[in-house]
Design a protein around this motif. Structure first.
Motif, short mmCIF file in Angstrom:
data_model
loop_
_atom_site.label_atom_id
_atom_site.label_comp_id
_atom_site.label_asym_id
_atom_site.label_seq_id
_atom_site.Cartn_x
_atom_site.Cartn_y
_atom_site.Cartn_z
N ALA A 71 0.74 -1.25 0.13
CA ALA A 71 0.16 0.16 0.09
C ALA A 71 0.82 1.30 -0.05
O ALA A 71 0.27 2.53 -0.23
CB ALA A 71 -0.83 -0.04 1.08
N ALA A 72 2.02 1.06 0.24
CA ALA A 72 2.98 2.29 0.41
C ALA A 72 3.63 2.93 -0.88
O ALA A 72 3.84 2.10 -1.98
CB ALA A 72 4.18 1.93 1.05
N GLN A 73 2.93 4.11 -1.27
CA GLN A 73 3.38 4.68 -2.49
C GLN A 73 4.53 5.31 -2.56
O GLN A 73 5.19 5.82 -3.61
CB GLN A 73 2.11 5.48 -3.14
CG GLN A 73 1.06 4.56 -3.25
CD GLN A 73 0.97 3.43 -4.13
OE1 GLN A 73 1.51 3.89 -5.29
NE2 GLN A 73 0.75 2.35 -3.82
N THR A 74 5.18 5.67 -1.32
CA THR A 74 6.55 6.70 -1.36
C THR A 74 7.03 6.01 -0.18
O THR A 74 6.70 5.37 0.56
CB THR A 74 5.98 8.20 -1.11
OG1 THR A 74 5.68 8.18 0.40
CG2 THR A 74 5.11 8.79 -2.21
N LEU A 75 8.20 6.45 -0.09
CA LEU A 75 9.27 6.22 1.06
C LEU A 75 8.58 6.46 2.44
O LEU A 75 9.01 5.75 3.49
CB LEU A 75 10.79 6.58 1.12
CG LEU A 75 11.65 6.13 -0.12
CD1 LEU A 75 12.81 6.77 -0.18
CD2 LEU A 75 11.78 4.56 -0.05
N ALA A 76 8.07 7.60 2.22
CA ALA A 76 7.49 8.15 3.60
C ALA A 76 6.08 7.42 4.14
O ALA A 76 6.38 6.85 5.21
CB ALA A 76 6.93 9.49 3.41
N ASP A 77 5.54 6.94 3.14
CA ASP A 77 4.36 5.98 3.30
C ASP A 77 4.89 4.69 3.97
O ASP A 77 4.52 4.19 4.90
CB ASP A 77 3.61 5.59 2.17
CG ASP A 77 2.87 6.88 1.68
OD1 ASP A 77 2.54 7.78 2.29
OD2 ASP A 77 2.32 6.61 0.33
N LEU A 78 5.99 4.10 3.54
CA LEU A 78 6.69 3.03 3.76
C LEU A 78 7.34 2.93 5.27
O LEU A 78 7.15 2.10 6.32
CB LEU A 78 7.89 2.40 2.90
CG LEU A 78 8.26 1.32 3.15
CD1 LEU A 78 7.36 -0.07 2.89
CD2 LEU A 78 9.63 0.73 2.09
N LYS A 79 7.95 4.04 5.46
CA LYS A 79 8.44 4.43 7.00
C LYS A 79 7.08 4.33 7.76
O LYS A 79 7.24 4.04 8.96
CB LYS A 79 9.06 5.66 6.97
CG LYS A 79 9.73 5.82 8.49
CD LYS A 79 10.64 7.22 8.29
CE LYS A 79 11.41 7.45 9.68
NZ LYS A 79 12.10 8.67 9.71
N THR A 80 5.98 5.10 7.63
CA THR A 80 4.77 5.21 8.31
C THR A 80 4.23 3.75 8.70
O THR A 80 3.75 3.38 9.74
CB THR A 80 3.81 6.16 7.73
OG1 THR A 80 4.25 7.62 7.88
CG2 THR A 80 2.45 6.03 8.61
N ALA A 81 4.44 3.12 7.60
CA ALA A 81 3.87 1.75 7.75
C ALA A 81 4.82 0.84 8.68
O ALA A 81 4.05 0.00 9.33
CB ALA A 81 3.69 1.02 6.39
N LEU A 82 5.94 0.85 8.53
CA LEU A 82 6.84 0.04 9.49
C LEU A 82 6.71 0.80 10.91
O LEU A 82 6.71 -0.13 11.85
CB LEU A 82 8.21 0.52 9.16
CG LEU A 82 8.89 -0.73 8.09
CD1 LEU A 82 10.30 0.12 7.33
CD2 LEU A 82 9.10 -1.82 8.56
N VAL A 83 6.55 1.96 10.98
CA VAL A 83 6.13 2.66 12.57
C VAL A 83 4.96 1.94 13.01
O VAL A 83 4.84 1.27 14.25
CB VAL A 83 5.98 3.96 12.47
CG1 VAL A 83 5.34 4.56 13.80
CG2 VAL A 83 7.26 4.61 12.07
N ALA A 84 3.89 1.53 12.14
CA ALA A 84 2.67 0.96 12.65
C ALA A 84 2.65 -0.59 12.82
O ALA A 84 1.96 -1.22 13.32
CB ALA A 84 1.45 1.45 11.82
N PHE A 85 3.63 -1.22 12.07
CA PHE A 85 3.63 -2.49 11.99
C PHE A 85 4.07 -3.23 13.45
O PHE A 85 4.72 -2.89 13.92
CB PHE A 85 4.92 -3.01 11.24
CG PHE A 85 5.20 -4.47 10.85
CD1 PHE A 85 3.88 -5.27 10.44
CD2 PHE A 85 6.16 -5.20 11.13
CE1 PHE A 85 4.04 -6.63 10.23
CE2 PHE A 85 6.38 -6.38 10.70
CZ PHE A 85 5.28 -7.03 10.25
#
Length: 267
Positions: A71-85
C-alpha cells in the motif's frame, strides 16, 4: 544447628543488600503497580519500548507486512507503515526505527543486516564503527552517501546485536522488497550474509556468493544487478579478509563505470 543455619541465611541476606527483616509499615504493592501504570506522558514515551509485544503468528505477520508494504506509494508511506507494524517483536526492545540514509534517487542501493547500538540511538543505518569502515571502503572507489542509498533487512536493533532470526527477517522482507521498488536502483549491493540469504535465498553462504554479479527481479519485475560483499563488522573481526573485499570493490567500480555511473574522485 538451627542457629547456625539462621546466621548463614542472615549473612546471605546482608550481602544481597537485604538489611531490614521486618518493616514497621505495610507495603501496598498493588498501589505501587497502579502508580507505575499511570505515568506522566514523558515517562510513558521513555518507557514505550518496555511494552509487551502482541502475540502474532509468523504467518499473520508476513501477511500483514505484505498488505502494508504494497500500500506504500512513497518512502514516507513505507516508513509510516513500518512504525505501525506490529509483526516484529524487535520493535519493542529497540529505541528507534532505523529506516534508511543517503540519496533515495541514486542508482546504487546497499542493504545490510540490522542496526547496532549506535544506529539504534541515532536512527540511521551504518553510523557506528562498522559504518565508518563501510564509508571508507566505498569512498575508495568514489562512492559516498550522496550517490548511494543504504538500508537494512531489519529496521530495529536485535538485543545484544544478535543475528536476526529467520522469522524476523521473513516478517520484514515485504518492506525490504517494497523499499527496493520505491528506490528503484540499477545496482544492489548486499552487505553481509543475512542480507544475501534473505534476498537471494538458497543454501550457499556469503563466502561462496560474494564477489559475483547476479540478477535480482524486483516486485515490479525489474531486473537489477546484485552483488554481495562481506559485512564491515566481520572485517573488523577478521581483517585478513579485507583483501577479498578490495577485489570486490574494484569489480563493483568497473561495472559502475561501464554503466555510466559518475564516480567522481574514484581512485
Amino acid at each position: 544447628m538451627m542457629r547456625e543455619n539462621l546466621k548463614t541465611l542472615l549473612s546471605i541476606f546482608h550481602h544481597a543488600g537485604i538489611d531490614e527483616v521486618i518493616s514497621p509499615l505495610q507495603q501496598d504493592r498493588f498501589h505501587e503497580i497502579e502508580d507505575t501504570l499511570h505515568l506522566s506522558p514523558p515517562l510513558q514515551q521513555e518507557q514505550k519500548h518496555l511494552q509487551t509485544a502482541p502475540l502474532i503468528s509468523p504467518k499473520t505477520a508476513c501477511e500483514t507486512a505484505e498488505i502494508s508494504a504494497c500500500a506504500a506509494q512513497t518512502l514516507a508511506d513505507l516508513k509510516t507503515a513500518l512504525v505501525a507494524f506490529e509483526g516484529c517483536s524487535l520493535k519493542y526492545t529497540a529505541t528507534n526505527l532505523v529506516f534508511g540514509d543517503g540519496n533515495p534517487k541514486a542508482r546504487i542501493m546497499l542493504i545490510g543486516e540490522a542496526p547496532g547500538a549506535d544506529e539504534d540511538r541515532q536512527g540511521l543505518p551504518f553510523v557506528g564503527q562498522s559504518g565508518q569502515l563501510l564509508d571508507k571502503m566505498f569512498a575508495a572507489i568514489g562512492l559516498t552517501r550522496q550517490n548511494f542509498y543504504i538500508t537494512n533487512i531489519i529496521p530495529w536493533r536485535p538485543p545484544g546485536n544478535r543475528q536476526p532470526t529467520p522469522a524476523e527477517a521473513d516478517a520484514c522482507l515485504p518492506f525490504v522488497r517494497r523499499h527496493i521498488d520505491l528506490v528503484s536502483p540499477d545496482f544492489l549491493i548486499l552487505v553481509g550474509g543475512t542480507a544475501t540469504k534473505t534476498l537471494l535465498g538458497g543454501r550457499e553462504g556469503i563466502v561462496r556468493l560474494r564477489g559475483a554479479w547476479k540478477d535480482y527481479t524486483s516486485e515490479m519485475g525489474r531486473k537489477i544487478k546484485v552483488i554481495s560483499i562481506f559485512h564491515p563488522a566481520y572485517l573488523l573481526r577478521s581483517p585478513g579478509q579485507k583483501r577479498e573485499v578490495w577485489l570486490d570493490l574494484i569489480k563493483i567500480k568497473h561495472s559502475l563505470l561501464e554503466a555510466g555511473v559518475d564516480l567522481k574522485g574514484a581512485c
